[in-house]
Design an enzyme around this catalytic site. Structure first.
Site, PDB file in Angstrom:
ATOM      1  N   ASP A  97      47.652  40.705  24.489  1.00 14.46           N
ATOM      2  CA  ASP A  97      46.703  39.919  23.558  1.00 14.46           C
ATOM      3  C   ASP A  97      46.885  38.475  23.648  1.00 14.46           C
ATOM      4  O   ASP A  97      46.846  37.790  22.474  1.00 14.46           O
ATOM      5  CB  ASP A  97      47.121  40.535  22.179  1.00 14.46           C
ATOM      6  N   LYS A 133      43.287  37.483  27.477  1.00 17.68           N
ATOM      7  CA  LYS A 133      42.960  37.794  28.690  1.00 17.68           C
ATOM      8  C   LYS A 133      41.426  38.006  28.716  1.00 17.68           C
ATOM      9  O   LYS A 133      40.695  37.538  29.781  1.00 17.68           O
ATOM     10  CB  LYS A 133      43.428  39.078  29.171  1.00 17.68           C
ATOM     11  N   GLY A 176      42.528  46.012  24.212  1.00 14.41           N
ATOM     12  CA  GLY A 176      41.514  45.404  23.232  1.00 14.41           C
ATOM     13  C   GLY A 176      41.393  43.997  23.724  1.00 14.41           C
ATOM     14  O   GLY A 176      42.000  43.269  23.481  1.00 14.41           O
ATOM     15  N   HIS A 177      40.297  43.637  24.380  1.00 16.57           N
ATOM     16  CA  HIS A 177      39.954  42.572  25.027  1.00 16.57           C
ATOM     17  C   HIS A 177      38.775  41.778  24.301  1.00 16.57           C
ATOM     18  O   HIS A 177      37.777  42.281  24.226  1.00 16.57           O
ATOM     19  CB  HIS A 177      39.799  42.300  26.450  1.00 16.57           C
TER      20      HIS A 177
HETATM   21  P1  GDP Z   1      43.634  40.040  25.113  1.00 13.94           P
HETATM   22  O1  GDP Z   1      44.090  41.517  24.823  1.00 13.94           O
HETATM   23  O2  GDP Z   1      44.617  39.416  25.871  1.00 13.94           O
HETATM   24  O3  GDP Z   1      42.029  40.162  25.528  1.00 13.94           O
HETATM   25  O4  GDP Z   1      43.519  39.332  23.600  1.00 13.94           O
HETATM   26  P2  GDP Z   1      42.905  39.507  22.258  1.00 13.94           P
HETATM   27  O5  GDP Z   1      41.341  39.854  22.453  1.00 13.94           O
HETATM   28  O6  GDP Z   1      43.483  41.162  21.850  1.00 13.94           O
HETATM   29  O7  GDP Z   1      43.242  38.766  21.260  1.00 13.94           O
HETATM   30  C1  GDP Z   1      43.100  37.336  21.646  1.00 13.94           C
HETATM   31  C2  GDP Z   1      42.451  36.780  20.405  1.00 13.94           C
HETATM   32  O8  GDP Z   1      42.467  35.611  20.375  1.00 13.94           O
HETATM   33  C3  GDP Z   1      40.918  37.257  20.317  1.00 13.94           C
HETATM   34  O9  GDP Z   1      40.626  37.313  19.124  1.00 13.94           O
HETATM   35  C4  GDP Z   1      40.221  35.892  20.943  1.00 13.94           C
HETATM   36  O10 GDP Z   1      39.017  35.891  20.309  1.00 13.94           O
HETATM   37  C5  GDP Z   1      41.050  34.854  20.264  1.00 13.94           C
HETATM   38  N1  GDP Z   1      41.377  33.778  21.233  1.00 13.94           N
HETATM   39  C6  GDP Z   1      41.351  33.636  22.658  1.00 13.94           C
HETATM   40  N2  GDP Z   1      41.819  32.480  23.027  1.00 13.94           N
HETATM   41  C7  GDP Z   1      41.588  31.819  21.860  1.00 13.94           C
HETATM   42  C8  GDP Z   1      42.153  30.336  21.759  1.00 13.94           C
HETATM   43  O11 GDP Z   1      42.264  29.332  22.486  1.00 13.94           O
HETATM   44  N3  GDP Z   1      41.878  29.821  20.420  1.00 13.94           N
HETATM   45  C9  GDP Z   1      41.627  30.796  19.404  1.00 13.94           C
HETATM   46  N4  GDP Z   1      41.904  30.235  18.013  1.00 13.94           N
HETATM   47  N5  GDP Z   1      41.492  31.972  19.479  1.00 13.94           N
HETATM   48  C10 GDP Z   1      41.372  32.675  20.692  1.00 13.94           C
HETATM   49  P1  IMO Z   2      45.760  44.357  25.519  1.00 19.16           P
HETATM   50  O1  IMO Z   2      45.268  44.542  26.840  1.00 19.16           O
HETATM   51  C1  IMO Z   2      49.301  44.547  22.795  1.00 19.16           C
HETATM   52  C2  IMO Z   2      51.499  48.331  23.207  1.00 19.16           C
HETATM   53  C3  IMO Z   2      51.447  49.275  22.131  1.00 19.16           C
HETATM   54  C4  IMO Z   2      52.877  49.844  22.272  1.00 19.16           C
HETATM   55  C5  IMO Z   2      53.025  49.831  23.636  1.00 19.16           C
HETATM   56  C6  IMO Z   2      52.808  51.421  24.224  1.00 19.16           C
HETATM   57  O2  IMO Z   2      44.727  44.263  24.676  1.00 19.16           O
HETATM   58  O3  IMO Z   2      46.660  42.933  25.707  1.00 19.16           O
HETATM   59  P2  IMO Z   2      50.583  52.680  24.924  1.00 19.16           P
HETATM   60  O4  IMO Z   2      49.456  53.129  23.694  1.00 19.16           O
HETATM   61  O5  IMO Z   2      50.109  51.743  25.811  1.00 19.16           O
HETATM   62  O6  IMO Z   2      51.274  53.809  25.193  1.00 19.16           O
HETATM   63  O7  IMO Z   2      51.419  51.800  23.779  1.00 19.16           O
HETATM   64  O8  IMO Z   2      52.380  49.143  24.296  1.00 19.16           O
HETATM   65  N1  IMO Z   2      50.062  47.924  23.667  1.00 19.16           N
HETATM   66  C7  IMO Z   2      49.483  46.694  23.563  1.00 19.16           C
HETATM   67  N2  IMO Z   2      50.227  45.694  22.768  1.00 19.16           N
HETATM   68  N3  IMO Z   2      48.017  44.627  23.505  1.00 19.16           N
HETATM   69  C8  IMO Z   2      47.534  45.575  24.313  1.00 19.16           C
HETATM   70  O9  IMO Z   2      46.447  45.594  25.277  1.00 19.16           O
HETATM   71  C9  IMO Z   2      48.254  46.896  24.360  1.00 19.16           C
HETATM   72  N4  IMO Z   2      48.153  48.066  24.882  1.00 19.16           N
HETATM   73  C10 IMO Z   2      49.496  48.686  24.725  1.00 19.16           C
HETATM   74  O10 IMO Z   2      51.103  48.699  20.947  1.00 19.16           O
HETATM   75  O11 IMO Z   2      53.943  49.111  21.662  1.00 19.16           O
HETATM   76 MG    MG Z   3      44.137  42.791  23.082  1.00 13.40          MG
END
Ligand code: GDP
Ligand code: IMO
Ligand code: MG
Length: 427
Positions: free
Chosen positions: A13, A16, A40-41
């Site tokens: 999170d 990416k 979850g991206h």
């Molecule tokens: P990922 O799993 O690595 O793709 O990240 P997630 O989407 O799960 O979580 C990142 C969150 O931060 C999302 O809600 C993005 O829209 C938000 N985000 C990404 N870059 C930035 C940033 O530079 N500033 C802010 N405020 N939000 C960001």
């Molecule tokens: P993105 O790509 C954050 C965590 C789960 C749990 C552990 C194992 O959005 O960064 P799993 O279901 O993979 O066997 O769970 O990994 N986890 C994540 N935490 N971001 C993710 O994906 C994750 N995918 C799995 O919360 O601790």
């Molecule tokens: Mg994510």
């Protein structure tokens, strides 16, 4: 032309999705190489927000071919509903390529994930419940079902029988659940076959030919370095290799092809699920990071655990991934703190430790040693260049760069594509 890997440097999170989308317009292929719909991206384009779980974030860039590599585990129902959800929003998904060697998350893998977690009780991992671990376990145990198996009913039936043989014993005798019928599973999986057929390809060949033709390939990691099955905080990890080496095995591209490895790094730290987290905050600062940063899981909706930046982890990510660059995200979230603590080392049993301890016991005992950096109050969300940032924000970035061991080449100051300060070009 080069292959680039973009991966999470912390516990997932990190942003990416946003970073991949930003580069998506300039690359020819975006490839997911591991994980599945545990990811979850989030991608924000103008006023539109997309949450992608299985599809590479490059799917939102019209010129880019999205690829699901052999190392990914694929839940067909999730893939199809994600595709139709995007189609309804006017996104063309017809270029998607799906590896015939990718493993399928079957309904029984999801069941096993959930019952195992329940059985573990307070020792649970806190998985996303999407069947990820059990599907990779079947792969390693050589009883997995692959995408290509959907096109041979007799093979598929034999493989499902083999997979369910032991599982049904465990489900009925250990977990007190009903046995799963082979026919029912086969029927459900066959129903996906024709819908998936247009996408199924030899992605290893396609990607290697693309690289020979000087096309640019971007590998988009799921999860993050500290969730890696080999290099993460085992057993509180996911069941795949999000680290850079995973891109090679999960896509069938040799390490000599990879010229750049970009670590996505949040300006603070978050984690979802169980496991050690030295800089975790349980006070109002943690609550503020969660609120301002919108730190709620995209996949499960769980609140993310929040804490200060941890340079020990960043250094470790640089090392195990051979990072060439960092993309620092969410710097804007730190606006308003008078002082910002940054963890520069750990104290373990009274001793200062500069590097991530390899021993699980030591890591569980690690206490953060903080250095205080001066904060800033100015709104930085409109900053376009490094020099637009207030002096203290510049100093914070420079300090993180110094501690983390690789140049910070981009800075996120908001969720949108254009809310990014580009320092060094990635391409
Ligand atoms: P990922 O799993 O690595 O793709 O990240 P997630 O989407 O799960 O979580 C990142 C969150 O931060 C999302 O809600 C993005 O829209 C938000 N985000 C990404 N870059 C930035 C940033 O530079 N500033 C802010 N405020 N939000 C960001
Ligand atoms: P993105 O790509 C954050 C965590 C789960 C749990 C552990 C194992 O959005 O960064 P799993 O279901 O993979 O066997 O769970 O990994 N986890 C994540 N935490 N971001 C993710 O994906 C994750 N995918 C799995 O919360 O601790
Ligand atoms: Mg994510």
């Amino acid at each position: 032309m080069p292959a680039l890997v973009l991966l999470g440097a912390q516990w997932g999170d990190e942003g990416k999705g946003k970073a991949t989308d930003l580069l998506g317009g300039s690359v020819d292929y975006v490839v997911r190489y591991q994980g599945g719909n545990n990811a979850g991206h989030t991608v924000v384009v103008g006023d539109q927000k997309y949450a992608l779980h299985l599809l590479p974030s490059g799917i939102l860039s019209p010129g880019c071919t999205p690829v699901i590599g052999n190392g990914v585990v694929v839940d067909p129902s999730v893939l199809l509903s994600e595709l139709s959800g995007l189609n309804e929003r006017g996104v063309d998904t017809s270029k998607l390529l799906l590896s015939g060697n990718a493993h399928i998350i079957t309904p029984y893998n999801v069941t096993v994930d959930k019952v195992t977690e329940r059985f573990l009780g307070k020792r649970k991992i806190g998985t996303t419940g999407r069947g990820i671990g059990p599907t990779y376990a079947d792969k390693i145990n050589r009883v997995g079902i692959r995408v290509q198996d959907l096109y041979d009913e007799s093979i598929l039936t034999q493989k499902v029988e083999a997979a369910l043989d032991i599982k049904n014993q465990v489900l009925t005798k250990l977990y007190n659940r009903r046995a799963i019928a082979v026919d029912q599973v086969v029927e459900e999986l066959l129903a996906y076959a024709e819908k998936l057929r247009p996408y199924v390809s030899d992605t290893v060949l396609v990607l290697n030919q693309a690289l020979e033709e000087d096309k640019v390939v971007l590998f988009e990691g799921g999860q993050g370095t500290l969730l890696d099955i080999d290099h993460g905080t085992y057993p509180f990890v996911t069941s795949s290799n999000p680290t850079a080496g995973g891109a090679c095995t999960g896509a069938g591209v040799g390490p000599t092809k990879i010229s750049r490895v970009i670590g996505i790094l949040k300006a603070y730290t978050t984690r979802v699920g169980a496991g050690p987290f030295p800089t975790e905050l349980f006070d109002e600062d943690g609550e503020a990071l969660r609120r301002i940063g919108g730190e709620r899981g995209v996949t499960t909706g769980r609140d993310r655990r929040c804490g200060w930046f941890d340079a020990v982890i960043a250094r470790y990510a640089t090392r195990v991934n051979g990072l060439t660059d960092f993309f620092l995200t969410k710097l804007d979230v730190l606006t308003g703190w008078e002082q910002i603590p940054v963890c520069v080392a750990y104290e373990i049993d009274g001793k200062r430790v500069e590097e991530l301890p390899y021993s699980q016991t030591d890591f569980h005992h690690a206490k953060p040693v903080y250095e205080m950096l001066p904060g800033w109050n100015e709104d930085i969300s409109k900053a376009k260049s490094f020099s637009d940032l207030p002096k203290n924000a510049q100093a914070y970035v420079k300090a993180l760069e110094e501690m983390s061991g690789a140049p910070i080449s981009a800075i996120g100051v908001g969720p949108g594509r254009d809310e990014t300060i580009e320092i060094n070009s990635f391409l």
